[in-house]
Write an enzyme that holds these catalytic residues in place. Structure first.
Site: not given
Ligand code: PNS
Length: 158
Positions: A90, A127
């Site tokens: 990311r 998450s």
């Protein structure tokens, strides 16, 4: 046949995970999604629930298989015939840990790791944050597939 393994906790699967898995399908003939079964981490969704979610989310893709594993990732990769592990990156903050794991996996079993740069739209997504937002009553509809949003709603609000 070229097979890649996309491993992770997937607690729960996010739009970022699905993006990485689908992009793997452009490069590899077969993609195995490996859900880690790690009860000591007390996940929100059991390994069985995470596997079931991913199977449903990826049911349109005939070249994807979903399974779960315990123990060493490289042993699971070898058992499913994967020559390479694929991870999403990311941001630079992911890099140190991912690089360390990639080198360890190569040391253990000559298992290569390839990185997919996450789409900018998902670079802030994790998450853990999704769970926090959902637990506190925030809207996660743009972060996870509708099925996952519904399951989060059930978990936190019955
Ligand atoms: O989604 P995550 O939590 O970043 O996934 C982490 C995962 C499952 C890829 C990582 O925890 C893992 O590879 N676990 C297996 C344990 C292992 O093989 N360790 C030694 C080599 S680093």
């Amino acid at each position: 046949m070229s097979t890649a393994l996309c491993p992770g906790s997937f607690d729960p699967p996010t739009n970022g995970h699905i993006d990485v898995i689908e992009r793997c399908l452009d490069v590899f003939e077969q993609v195995v999604v490996g859900v880690i079964h790690n009860p000591s981490k007390s996940p929100l969704f059991s390994a069985e629930e995470r596997v079931a979610l991913l199977k449903e989310l990826l049911s349109d893709h005939t070249r994807v298989e979903v399974g779960s594993f315990e123990g060493l990732l490289v042993d699971y990769a070898n058992s499913v015939g994967a020559r390479v592990i694929v991870k999403g990156l990311r941001a630079v903050t992911d890099f140190d840990y991912e690089f360390q794991m990639a080198q360890m996996n190569y040391e253990l079993a000559n298992m290569d790791t390839m990185f997919v740069a996450t789409s900018p739209a998902y670079s802030y997504l994790s998450s853990s944050l999704v769970k926090e937002v959902a637990r506190l009553g925030g809207n996660v509809d743009s972060l996870v597939p509708p099925l996952v949003a519904a399951r989060l709603e059930e978990k936190f609000r019955g």
